[in-house]
Write a protein that holds these residues in place. Sequence first.
Motif, mmCIF file in Angstrom:
data_model
loop_
_atom_site.group_PDB
_atom_site.id
_atom_site.type_symbol
_atom_site.label_atom_id
_atom_site.label_comp_id
_atom_site.label_asym_id
_atom_site.label_seq_id
_atom_site.Cartn_x
_atom_site.Cartn_y
_atom_site.Cartn_z
ATOM 1 N N PHE A 1 0.874 -1.175 0.000
ATOM 2 C CA PHE A 1 0.000 0.000 0.000
ATOM 3 C C PHE A 1 0.909 1.222 0.000
ATOM 4 C CE2 PHE A 1 -3.106 -3.035 2.019
ATOM 5 C CZ PHE A 1 -3.985 -3.040 0.953
ATOM 6 N N ASN A 2 0.896 1.930 -1.129
ATOM 7 C CA ASN A 2 1.839 3.026 -1.364
ATOM 8 C C ASN A 2 1.132 4.368 -1.141
ATOM 9 O OD1 ASN A 2 3.652 4.870 -2.342
ATOM 10 N ND2 ASN A 2 3.656 4.102 -4.456
ATOM 11 N N GLN B 1 -5.384 0.352 11.262
ATOM 12 C CA GLN B 1 -5.166 -0.759 12.193
ATOM 13 C C GLN B 1 -3.720 -0.746 12.697
ATOM 14 O OE1 GLN B 1 -6.333 -4.563 10.604
ATOM 15 N NE2 GLN B 1 -5.281 -5.665 12.243
ATOM 16 N N PHE B 2 -2.790 -0.520 11.767
ATOM 17 C CA PHE B 2 -1.378 -0.424 12.164
ATOM 18 C C PHE B 2 -1.174 0.727 13.154
ATOM 19 C CE2 PHE B 2 2.599 1.863 11.616
ATOM 20 C CZ PHE B 2 3.512 0.893 11.985
ATOM 21 N N PHE C 1 8.112 4.475 13.670
ATOM 22 C CA PHE C 1 6.812 4.382 12.997
ATOM 23 C C PHE C 1 7.006 4.042 11.521
ATOM 24 C CE2 PHE C 1 3.263 6.043 10.571
ATOM 25 C CZ PHE C 1 2.153 5.676 11.317
ATOM 26 N N LEU C 2 7.902 4.796 10.881
ATOM 27 C CA LEU C 2 8.095 4.613 9.440
ATOM 28 C C LEU C 2 8.670 3.237 9.119
ATOM 29 C CD1 LEU C 2 9.375 8.184 8.503
ATOM 30 C CD2 LEU C 2 7.236 7.108 7.749
ATOM 31 N N SER C 3 9.612 2.775 9.930
ATOM 32 C CA SER C 3 10.215 1.487 9.580
ATOM 33 C C SER C 3 9.260 0.333 9.888
ATOM 34 C CB SER C 3 11.585 1.299 10.263
ATOM 35 O OG SER C 3 11.419 1.269 11.654
ATOM 36 N N GLU C 4 8.490 0.448 10.969
ATOM 37 C CA GLU C 4 7.514 -0.613 11.250
ATOM 38 C C GLU C 4 6.377 -0.612 10.219
ATOM 39 O OE1 GLU C 4 6.139 -0.775 15.293
ATOM 40 O OE2 GLU C 4 8.173 -0.862 16.112
ATOM 41 N N ALA C 5 5.992 0.594 9.782
ATOM 42 C CA ALA C 5 4.951 0.678 8.744
ATOM 43 C C ALA C 5 5.458 0.033 7.456
ATOM 44 C CB ALA C 5 4.571 2.139 8.498
ATOM 45 N N ALA D 1 7.646 -2.263 7.150
ATOM 46 C CA ALA D 1 7.684 -3.719 7.326
ATOM 47 C C ALA D 1 6.280 -4.316 7.196
ATOM 48 C CB ALA D 1 8.289 -4.067 8.681
ATOM 49 N N ALA D 2 5.265 -3.504 7.506
ATOM 50 C CA ALA D 2 3.882 -3.987 7.401
ATOM 51 C C ALA D 2 3.304 -3.754 5.998
ATOM 52 C CB ALA D 2 3.023 -3.296 8.457
ATOM 53 N N GLY D 3 4.145 -3.317 5.064
ATOM 54 C CA GLY D 3 3.673 -3.122 3.694
ATOM 55 C C GLY D 3 2.950 -1.798 3.478
ATOM 56 N N LEU D 4 3.216 -0.825 4.372
ATOM 57 C CA LEU D 4 2.598 0.510 4.264
ATOM 58 C C LEU D 4 3.738 1.500 4.016
ATOM 59 C CD1 LEU D 4 0.467 0.016 7.497
ATOM 60 C CD2 LEU D 4 -0.390 -0.203 5.148
ATOM 61 N N THR D 5 3.859 1.970 2.777
ATOM 62 C CA THR D 5 5.087 2.689 2.413
ATOM 63 C C THR D 5 4.844 4.157 2.100
ATOM 64 O OG1 THR D 5 4.917 2.287 0.059
ATOM 65 C CG2 THR D 5 5.958 0.573 1.365
ATOM 66 N N ASN D 6 5.959 4.894 2.145
ATOM 67 C CA ASN D 6 5.985 6.314 1.753
ATOM 68 C C ASN D 6 5.064 7.179 2.611
ATOM 69 O OD1 ASN D 6 7.926 6.253 -0.375
ATOM 70 N ND2 ASN D 6 6.416 5.185 -1.634
#
Length: 358
Positions: free
Chosen positions: A4-5, A348-349, A309-313, A315-320
Amino acid sequence: MRVFNFAPGPAALPLPVLEQVREELIDWRGSGMSVMEISHRSKAFLGVASEAEADLRELLAVPAHYKVLFLQGGAAGQFAAVPLNLAHADAGVDYVNTGSWSKKAIGEARHYCRVNVAADAGASNYTTVPPQGEWRLTPGAAYLHYTPNETIGGVEFPFIPQVDAPLVADMSSTILSRPLEVGRFGVIYAGAQKNIGPAGLVVLIVREDLLGRARAETPLVWNYAGMAAEGSMANTPPTFAWYVAGLVFKWLKREGGLAAMAERNRAKAQLLYRSIDESGFYRNPVDKACRSWMNVPFILANPELDKTFLSEAQAAGLTNLAGHRSVGGMRASLYNAMPLEGVQALTQFMREFARRHG
Ligand SMILES: *Cc1c(COP(=O)(O)O)cnc(C)c1O
């Protein structure tokens, strides 16, 4: 794997569009060539070009007395092209300053004419839109320019300005997000890389009576009348970007057009803003009446957690999700190609992150 970009631009494109591009990349519709390798003046490409225009006209219900142009130089190019096409050097022009992109447009216009900043949201630190009743307009202004959606600040106009001068709008990050009353505008322009297609293309919609006012020194490639007369092909257009934009327009039509997009986009934005407001951990600073559907900036209660936050996101496939380098924090861009499931995954994240770190 597709993520999810949430990029602000260049931004996510609809997967079915990418799949079609892949499908026909090597041998475009039986030509034995890719669409990138054919003449822009060939019958085949002219078909692509005119179909894209017709579909865009249909989506936005563009009235017949408007021209649609497919240009280069980005929205930033139009910051110069607008004054060159619409105003003499000694003409007065009005600008509304609601944030970063308005500021850039104003800075460029000052090279070409007398700029009056009719309203400036600086007092609110650019978190709202000054009500039109407070604007100081120039009598006889050649045009009024504004930025309906500030991509960086996440501030969106809840109204269309009503002025005597031709209305010029930089719609780069909001075009096609919902139905639009094109007839209210003199000029609408939008860089493609947010909600239209790949970078390299800027779409411009101009009322015909505004053509033919350009200064003699206006570059040919930005001369609205000249480009209109040449079907946007006074020089070689960005053929691949034009073709992909056409596929995006077809996708939008299949998905139910701009009324359907509006419903989807409202639902996405509401879900994210509600999660932010109810969290006690995240915050969006924008006046509720002026919150953008397309770009949602937010900050964490503790900015030291930004990197985590950014690195865990990621890793969860939530980018940029990083905010613009000028403001920091986070920003989620929710253009048409972002499905509701992406925003559900993000909220949810965010909930879980706040629970663990709040
Ligand atoms: C992205 C953006 C621009 C700049 O577009 P370029 O294509 O990089 O020139 C200008 N205005 C707004 C509102 C934008 O979002």
